[in-house]
Design a protein around this motif. Structure first.
Motif, PDB file in Angstrom:
ATOM      1  N   ASP A  26       6.729   8.709   7.183  1.00 40.82           N
ATOM      2  CA  ASP A  26       6.216   7.994   6.012  1.00 40.82           C
ATOM      3  C   ASP A  26       5.066   7.062   6.389  1.00 40.82           C
ATOM      4  OD1 ASP A  26       8.101   9.248   4.520  1.00 40.82           O
ATOM      5  OD2 ASP A  26       9.461   7.542   4.416  1.00 40.82           O
ATOM      6  N   PHE A  27       5.263   6.349   7.481  1.00 44.28           N
ATOM      7  CA  PHE A  27       4.285   5.351   7.911  1.00 44.28           C
ATOM      8  C   PHE A  27       2.940   5.995   8.224  1.00 44.28           C
ATOM      9  CE2 PHE A  27       2.184   2.529  10.896  1.00 44.28           C
ATOM     10  CZ  PHE A  27       2.482   1.253  10.425  1.00 44.28           C
ATOM     11  N   VAL A  69      -4.043  -3.265  -0.222  1.00 39.04           N
ATOM     12  CA  VAL A  69      -2.935  -2.327  -0.456  1.00 39.04           C
ATOM     13  C   VAL A  69      -3.280  -0.879  -0.118  1.00 39.04           C
ATOM     14  CG1 VAL A  69      -1.878  -3.793  -2.210  1.00 39.04           C
ATOM     15  CG2 VAL A  69      -3.454  -1.965  -2.923  1.00 39.04           C
ATOM     16  N   TRP A 113       9.170  -4.322  -6.157  1.00 33.59           N
ATOM     17  CA  TRP A 113       8.017  -3.461  -6.489  1.00 33.59           C
ATOM     18  C   TRP A 113       8.501  -2.069  -6.882  1.00 33.59           C
ATOM     19  CZ3 TRP A 113       6.036   1.024  -4.069  1.00 33.59           C
ATOM     20  CH2 TRP A 113       4.744   1.387  -4.449  1.00 33.59           C
ATOM     21  N   ILE A 165      -0.497   8.714   5.723  1.00 37.23           N
ATOM     22  CA  ILE A 165      -1.904   8.478   5.370  1.00 37.23           C
ATOM     23  C   ILE A 165      -2.841   8.622   6.572  1.00 37.23           C
ATOM     24  CG2 ILE A 165      -1.525   7.169   3.271  1.00 37.23           C
ATOM     25  CD1 ILE A 165      -1.545   4.599   4.797  1.00 37.23           C
ATOM     26  N   HIS A 169      -4.281   2.200   5.664  1.00 43.61           N
ATOM     27  CA  HIS A 169      -4.849   3.400   6.296  1.00 43.61           C
ATOM     28  C   HIS A 169      -5.284   3.094   7.737  1.00 43.61           C
ATOM     29  CE1 HIS A 169      -4.814   5.304   2.316  1.00 43.61           C
ATOM     30  NE2 HIS A 169      -5.059   6.443   2.925  1.00 43.61           N
ATOM     31  N   ARG A 221       9.465  -5.633  -1.573  1.00 38.88           N
ATOM     32  CA  ARG A 221       9.270  -4.175  -1.630  1.00 38.88           C
ATOM     33  C   ARG A 221      10.249  -3.537  -2.611  1.00 38.88           C
ATOM     34  NH1 ARG A 221       9.411   0.589  -1.908  1.00 38.88           N
ATOM     35  NH2 ARG A 221       8.149   2.109  -0.790  1.00 38.88           N
ATOM     36  N   GLY A 230      -0.154   5.420  -1.056  1.00 34.54           N
ATOM     37  CA  GLY A 230      -0.331   5.071   0.354  1.00 34.54           C
ATOM     38  C   GLY A 230       0.526   3.859   0.715  1.00 34.54           C
ATOM     39  N   PHE A 231       0.479   2.846  -0.137  1.00 28.99           N
ATOM     40  CA  PHE A 231       1.295   1.645   0.057  1.00 28.99           C
ATOM     41  C   PHE A 231       2.781   2.008   0.017  1.00 28.99           C
ATOM     42  CE2 PHE A 231       3.759  -1.806  -1.841  1.00 28.99           C
ATOM     43  CZ  PHE A 231       3.458  -2.872  -1.006  1.00 28.99           C
ATOM     44  N   ARG A 232       3.134   2.856  -0.944  1.00 28.02           N
ATOM     45  CA  ARG A 232       4.548   3.213  -1.089  1.00 28.02           C
ATOM     46  C   ARG A 232       5.097   3.827   0.198  1.00 28.02           C
ATOM     47  NH1 ARG A 232       4.467   6.524  -5.522  1.00 28.02           N
ATOM     48  NH2 ARG A 232       4.065   8.309  -4.203  1.00 28.02           N
ATOM     49  N   ASP A 233       4.377   4.796   0.743  1.00 24.46           N
ATOM     50  CA  ASP A 233       4.858   5.451   1.957  1.00 24.46           C
ATOM     51  C   ASP A 233       4.863   4.495   3.142  1.00 24.46           C
ATOM     52  OD1 ASP A 233       5.146   7.739   0.528  1.00 24.46           O
ATOM     53  OD2 ASP A 233       3.312   8.677   1.256  1.00 24.46           O
ATOM     54  N   PHE A 234       3.774   3.757   3.263  1.00 25.87           N
ATOM     55  CA  PHE A 234       3.610   2.857   4.411  1.00 25.87           C
ATOM     56  C   PHE A 234       4.701   1.792   4.448  1.00 25.87           C
ATOM     57  CE2 PHE A 234       1.824  -0.700   6.735  1.00 25.87           C
ATOM     58  CZ  PHE A 234       1.114  -0.106   7.766  1.00 25.87           C
ATOM     59  N   THR A 235       5.113   1.331   3.267  1.00 25.73           N
ATOM     60  CA  THR A 235       6.071   0.220   3.211  1.00 25.73           C
ATOM     61  C   THR A 235       7.498   0.661   2.889  1.00 25.73           C
ATOM     62  OG1 THR A 235       5.610  -0.190   0.886  1.00 25.73           O
ATOM     63  CG2 THR A 235       4.302  -1.434   2.505  1.00 25.73           C
ATOM     64  N   ARG A 236       7.734   1.976   2.831  1.00 26.16           N
ATOM     65  CA  ARG A 236       9.096   2.413   2.520  1.00 26.16           C
ATOM     66  C   ARG A 236      10.085   1.759   3.493  1.00 26.16           C
ATOM     67  NH1 ARG A 236       9.095   6.788  -0.705  1.00 26.16           N
ATOM     68  NH2 ARG A 236       8.022   8.028   0.849  1.00 26.16           N
TER      69      ARG A 236
END
Lengths: 317, 317
Positions: free
Chosen positions: B221-222, B187, B284, B225, B192, B281, A218-224
């Motif tokens: 992507d954002f 995270v 990570w 979720i 969400h 990012r 979820g974090f990965r997609d949200f912060t891409r």
């Protein structure tokens, strides 16, 4: 002629030559000598110049049919001012900027009475990677390119620009600059700000390392999109300030309502919002991830929409 | 025995049998008769019961080594209350809830002096898809499972639960329930809420259709979720209210600072934040998308980290 031979400009050059069989000369103009040299070395363009080489610009513009400005939006006016003294009457200029009202203001300032030669545009294509090495001949296939024609543009000139993009596989949409800026403030600029903000907030906490350690899909997609160019997004935020602040304020209000519901333990209110969002997000995905409207004032249709890349990831449990 | 034969419970059953060669009986217990019947039909479990079939529960619990509760967290206390009268002294109970402080409170209320038999856990694995049809034997390979042992847990019992998850390919981390709830508020739960909020905000505007029409990869992507289960996320928000509100308030402060910088035209401040976020990012992503800490109080190491799914999409231009 392409000003800015990075991902966007380089992909147009490659798309026109490798997909559309364009056999005219493509000249790449860049800020830094080493980037344009690299574009030449990779065969993306036939000849190069740098922004400050006035003699080379004059020579290149002498026979140019079409000029694309694919540089950060804040540079638009400076570049058009360099182009203006050498601009021939038959040459059309377009751009690839993520914002349009400010670009049009810059173009009016730089071109004056010749503003009709400038057709504002915005290809909706991007990746985290940037630079000419990332350029792809197929970047625009199935992607939207939005044109925001000016009252001064001749319809045939708008069509020439549309045809150039169609030759790369893109689908053309048209809307006003104000509509454009409002739409992209909402679905692109605001999400970028929100994504940058999440990483910034985590960094400010003492247990940032632990949080990053357990961040998942979820974090990965949200912060891409938080891996995007800081310079470009700084410029976009400032260039589209009015529309972005309006969307940000409306978003903050929604967030305040959700906060109140969480605080009050109002599960019904939360579930209503979450269910409505999910339904809309699923409907968007099901109709192809985006819809392409050739006329923004009519109901959008799904023609020409490309399927989104299927996700291999999902929400965290 | 697995309470809740959906994605999480079903994938544990399949992982234990298809990957780890577990040959003991797996009993699936579910809320709805048709879901457990489907799990039986698919061969995910050997026998089934529904939550309200007290006789079947008593019989199944009679010889159970291990019980996993993989249902929405709000149901934890009710389920443990049904289990409690039939719970044998040798049986261990664990859970898969996304929040831990509330689950532990529910377990203490339901199990009383037998709380030592309950080892709180949280597998960090999820997808947009749910239900037993979505269950995969490899869902947990390389994924983190966080255990939050209680003072009353015997170390050997914690190790039994850890071994069960390791057999499915998971990597075990440990932290306190408070740490867990803070980390995942940050995270996972907050992103969400932010993602649901963006879709909600767009829906509330008159040009929602136009906005969705031109939404591209960044939006996709954002908001991935935002396609998650409204019921589950309602429960998570309420169950982890305190930690979530703290993160949400800190986030709102960061957003207010960015808003002020945009409003003031302070490009330097924006670029500083964006560059810092991007660097974090990217770091990570480069160290494998996540890091697995076996001891949350020490510096996390990268051992056991799985590579994230490579992105085929990126930020919008």
């Amino acid at each position: 002629m392409i000003f800015g031979v990075g991902l966007i400009g380089g992909s147009l050059a490659r798309g026109l030559r490798e997909r559309a069989g364009h056999d005219g000369e493509v000249i790449g103009v860049g800020r830094r000598a080493h980037s344009v040299a690299r574009a030449l070395e990779l065969g993306v363009v036939d000849a190069v110049a740098t922004f400050d080489d006035d003699a080379a610009l004059a020579q290149a513009l002498d026979g140019a049919d079409l000029v694309l400005i694919a540089a950060p939006v804040a540079q638009t006016q400076m570049l058009l001012e360099r182009i203006a003294p050498h601009l021939q009457p038959h040459t059309l200029v377009t751009d690839a900027g993520s914002t349009k009202s400010d670009v049009i203001a810059a173009a009016r300032a730089a071109l004056g009475a010749r503003i009709g030669q400038f057709v504002p545009g915005h290809p909706i294509a991007g990746r985290e990677s940037s630079g000419v090495e990332a350029a792809l001949p197929d970047l625009y296939v199935g992607r939207n390119v939005v044109l925001c024609p000016l009252p001064e543009n001749a319809p045939a000139d708008v069509e020439r620009i549309a045809q150039m993009w169609r030759a790369t596989g893109a689908v053309i949409g048209q809307m006003s600059a104000e509509q454009h800026d409002r739409v992209f403030a909402s679905v692109s600029h605001l999400p970028h700000v929100l994504s940058f903000a999440l990483v910034e907030q985590i960094l400010a906490t003492p247990d940032a390392e632990l949080k990053f350690s357990f961040a998942a899909g979820g974090f990965r997609d949200f912060t891409r999109i938080a891996a995007s160019s800081p310079e470009m997004w700084r410029d976009v935020c400032l260039a589209n300030r009015t529309a972005l602040l309006a969307e940000l304020d409306a978003y903050t209000e929604v967030l305040a309502k959700l906060r109140a519901a969480i605080d009050a333990g109002d599960g019904g209110a939360l579930e209503t919002v979450f269910a409505r969002s999910r339904a809309a997000r699923q409907a968007w995905q099901e109709r192809g991830g985006k819809r392409v409207a050739s006329d923004a004032t009519s109901e959008a249709t799904s023609e020409g929409a490309s399927a989104p890349t299927p996700s291999q990831s999902g929400p965290d449990k």
